[in-house]
Scaffold this motif. Sequence first.
Motif, PDB file in Angstrom:
ATOM      1  N   UNK A 183      49.353  54.200   3.000  1.00  0.00           N
ATOM      2  CA  UNK A 183      49.642  52.925   3.662  1.00  0.00           C
ATOM      3  C   UNK A 183      49.213  51.756   2.785  1.00  0.00           C
ATOM      4  N   UNK A 184      47.982  51.817   2.269  1.00  0.00           N
ATOM      5  CA  UNK A 184      47.482  50.736   1.414  1.00  0.00           C
ATOM      6  C   UNK A 184      48.254  50.661   0.104  1.00  0.00           C
ATOM      7  N   UNK A 185      48.774  51.800  -0.371  1.00  0.00           N
ATOM      8  CA  UNK A 185      49.463  51.833  -1.660  1.00  0.00           C
ATOM      9  C   UNK A 185      50.929  51.411  -1.548  1.00  0.00           C
ATOM     10  N   UNK A 186      51.639  51.923  -0.540  1.00  0.00           N
ATOM     11  CA  UNK A 186      53.083  51.763  -0.476  1.00  0.00           C
ATOM     12  C   UNK A 186      53.552  50.550   0.323  1.00  0.00           C
ATOM     13  N   UNK A 187      52.799  50.162   1.356  1.00  0.00           N
ATOM     14  CA  UNK A 187      53.272  49.082   2.227  1.00  0.00           C
ATOM     15  C   UNK A 187      53.512  47.772   1.476  1.00  0.00           C
ATOM     16  N   UNK A 188      52.593  47.324   0.612  1.00  0.00           N
ATOM     17  CA  UNK A 188      52.879  46.081  -0.126  1.00  0.00           C
ATOM     18  C   UNK A 188      54.117  46.182  -1.015  1.00  0.00           C
TER      19      UNK A 188
END
Length: 519
Positions: A129-134
């Motif tokens: 989530x922290x890696x792909x969402x942005x």
Amino acid sequence: MFDGLVLLGQGIGHFLTPEGIFNVIWATLLGLAIGILPGLTATMGVALLVTLTYGMETSQAILTLMSVYLGSIFGGSRTAILLNIPGTPASAATSLDGYPLAQQGRAGLAMGLATTSSTLGTLVGIFFLALLAPLLTEVALNFGTYEFFWLAVFGVVISGQLSGSDTPIKGYVTGILGLLAATVGMESLHAYQRFTFGIPQLGAGIDIIPAMVGAFGLAEILSQIKRQPTLLTRTVTDRVVPTLKEVFQYWKTIIRSGVIGTFVGIIPGVGEDVGAWSSYAAAKRFSKKPQEFGKGSQEGLIAAETGNNAVVSGAMIPTLTLALPGSAAAAVLIAAMYIHGVRPGPMLMIENAPFLYQVVGMLLLATLANLVFGLTLTKLFIKIVSIPQDRLMAVIAVLCVVGSFAITQRMFDVYVMLGFGVIGFLLREMRYPMAPLVLGIVLGDLLDSNLRRGLGLTNGDWTPFFTRPISLVLFLIVAVTIVLSIPPISRGLGRLLANLTRRKTVTEPSVPDGPRPKE
């Protein structure tokens, strides 16, 4: 990269306050109780709690709802292990090996393994989530009016996959009903009242909260009254806390199941139960002892619980970046975010960038609370199943009425709740899923306003809806999804693939010509 780490630290630190920790504790405990009680789903729990969080500060309200969501998915494993009755659909795969372990006198160990693997699965999902969402948000910034229209259409189309109905067509039907409900009241471009039928209260439209409470809360009460299930009890006599070796000897299974669950969550509308079954099937395929699966395999239990909890974090990726729900409960969370002034979607990183990292902090704190309560309060929580069903339903009925009335103090909202409750009950009896109904109401304004705005910009020309690159891609995805959901086509495609696979299997390599060796 550095800015992202700073925002991540701030997102986690934002909730390290007495108020934040208190909300995590009580909401997680409530979520665990909802998950443990068969018949009460995570979606219903989040829907009912939206009314209680209406007056809270935005981030604290979403933190509370997220804790209930995560706690409910985790709590469903308790009765799946003890009674072979999954507390939520996501825990169905857990019962395959959890219940045999309980029959062998290792119920405590089974729940301990479920607790630790659930925590690890959520952590894997949080990482992605922290890696792909942005990154996904940056891509989505290219969306315009035409793309937002197809995004809303896609949200309704994939609703056919939400909360397991007999056929996706039923999901489309309830999704379209939600869209129709969203058109009631004053439209946004010309302030013209539509479909009010002379009822002044309908001029403001149908409020999402009473509709949601009725569709999930009251409809569930009516369904439970009809069924009246009888539960048995089982005691836990062995240890609950597993050793590190018992958990991490299956580290490959944990990582594999976490990744599978996360990417199942990213696919809009699939849900936690698919993540659990997919992870379980992959673990059995690669296991050194596949014959033990279904007979009390610790590896099978770990795979199922890791997979279904990883879906929760994975589901937040399309939920936050595209406003498309990765699960049925995520559809309700989208509605809650809109109610509390947060607009999930491509503009989130521009309008409210810290919120994305606050969600990461919410999931981390809720996961930690699940781990602590799961290992320390297991024997206490199993007593919840002894609560008489009639008393529980009476309390939920009061919450439905009070929650619908308290927000605007209008009796009309109570009538809306009652109406949607009856409609929801009738649809449930015919096995129509409820989540698409709520999702249709949420996405209705987005679809309607962007359709008319796009046609206004082109003087009625539909061409840009199909010729702009992203619009064309989204249109093709919607079209393929609809075509593949038609039963004859899906069955025919399945038979074709099966025949091709069978031909490759039975085809043997030809023997080259030449002299045979002497015997």
